[in-house]
Design a protein around this motif. Structure first.
Motif, mmCIF file in Angstrom:
data_model
loop_
_atom_site.group_PDB
_atom_site.id
_atom_site.type_symbol
_atom_site.label_atom_id
_atom_site.label_comp_id
_atom_site.label_asym_id
_atom_site.label_seq_id
_atom_site.Cartn_x
_atom_site.Cartn_y
_atom_site.Cartn_z
ATOM 1 N N ARG A 11 28.531 -5.913 7.888
ATOM 2 C CA ARG A 11 29.019 -7.054 7.103
ATOM 3 C C ARG A 11 28.298 -8.329 7.550
ATOM 4 N NH1 ARG A 11 32.797 -7.780 3.687
ATOM 5 N NH2 ARG A 11 33.851 -5.822 4.191
ATOM 6 N N GLY A 29 30.680 -7.241 11.264
ATOM 7 C CA GLY A 29 29.390 -6.551 11.168
ATOM 8 C C GLY A 29 28.841 -6.153 12.520
ATOM 9 N N GLN A 32 30.661 -3.102 13.430
ATOM 10 C CA GLN A 32 30.163 -1.988 12.629
ATOM 11 C C GLN A 32 28.824 -1.479 13.147
ATOM 12 O OE1 GLN A 32 30.274 -4.143 8.937
ATOM 13 N NE2 GLN A 32 32.158 -3.109 8.253
ATOM 14 N N ASP A 161 29.220 1.536 1.872
ATOM 15 C CA ASP A 161 29.970 0.523 2.594
ATOM 16 C C ASP A 161 29.058 -0.103 3.652
ATOM 17 O OD1 ASP A 161 32.083 -1.059 3.367
ATOM 18 O OD2 ASP A 161 33.292 0.577 4.180
ATOM 19 N N HIS A 162 29.477 -1.204 4.230
ATOM 20 C CA HIS A 162 28.723 -1.798 5.337
ATOM 21 C C HIS A 162 28.662 -0.794 6.484
ATOM 22 C CE1 HIS A 162 29.769 -5.615 3.233
ATOM 23 N NE2 HIS A 162 28.481 -5.760 3.452
ATOM 24 N N THR A 186 32.770 -2.704 -3.294
ATOM 25 C CA THR A 186 32.148 -3.818 -2.607
ATOM 26 C C THR A 186 31.517 -4.784 -3.583
ATOM 27 O OG1 THR A 186 30.552 -4.405 -0.882
ATOM 28 C CG2 THR A 186 29.950 -2.585 -2.285
ATOM 29 N N LEU A 189 26.889 -8.392 -0.961
ATOM 30 C CA LEU A 189 26.954 -9.287 0.196
ATOM 31 C C LEU A 189 25.639 -9.279 0.918
ATOM 32 C CD1 LEU A 189 30.455 -8.353 1.624
ATOM 33 C CD2 LEU A 189 29.849 -10.374 0.346
#
Length: 189
Positions: A11, A29, A32, A161-162, A186, A189
């Motif tokens: 993210r 992020g 992640q 997804d991120h 989502t 981004l």
């Protein structure tokens, strides 16, 4: 046969097409990126990546960093797996709306001054050239690759997804989709 992993960046701290053309990771992020590294390093030894490649954009490089550090390798910067090129003359403020509109259609319908069929092939060639690698990329670039492998013309056929990890095999010169990574509803981004 080589095993490859395509990972969407974590993210980011800002939206693509926003005020910052190259945002880094948000705190979520960063978490992640560590989780993705742990997941890749937890695979059986013969399935772990041995190399790390990344889009040149900060959010991808920052997502790739924990894995590269754990493996003790340098991150190879690969511009071909970067963000989708935008038509000439678009301002930063115009990129987000342009992309949202393009994503609702097909690759052939994008039009403009860029050869998106050639760009998709360039993404696939860059991935194919890196067997046994973890490659950190972007939502649309991952879709460019997946749509080629699945022979789908929709610009968005998968919503990674991120920090989502998609698994591919390289058999000879052919890329084969093994498993799509985690999907999420989502926004760009």
């Amino acid at each position: 046969m080589g095993r490859l992993f395509i990972i969407r960046h974590g993210r980011p701290s800002g939206a693509w097409g926003g005020d910052d053309d190259d945002p880094g990771l948000a705190p979520a992020g960063i978490r992640q990126s560590v989780e993705a590294a742990v997941a890749l390093l937890s695979r059986p030894a013969n399935e772990r990546p041995r190399a790390v490649a990344s889009s040149p954009l900060r959010r991808c490089v920052e997502t790739a960093t924990p894995l590269a550090q754990a493996l003790g390798v340098e991150i190879e910067i690969v511009p071909e797996v970067g963000e989708i090129p935008t038509p000439r003359g678009l301002s930063s403020a115009e990129r987000g709306p342009w992309l949202r509109g393009a994503m609702s259609g097909t690759w052939a319908a994008i039009g403009g001054d860029i050869d998106y069929a050639a760009w998709r092939k360039d993404v696939a060639e860059a991935v194919r050239a890196r067997p046994d690698a973890a490659i950190f990329s972007h939502f649309v670039a991952i879709n460019a690759l997946i749509s080629l492998l699945t022979r789908r013309e929709e610009m968005v056929s998968f919503r990674p997804d991120h920090a989502s990890i998609t698994t591919l095999d390289l058999a000879g010169t052919e890329l084969e989709l093994v498993m799509l990574g985690a999907e999420a509803v989502t926004s760009v981004l």
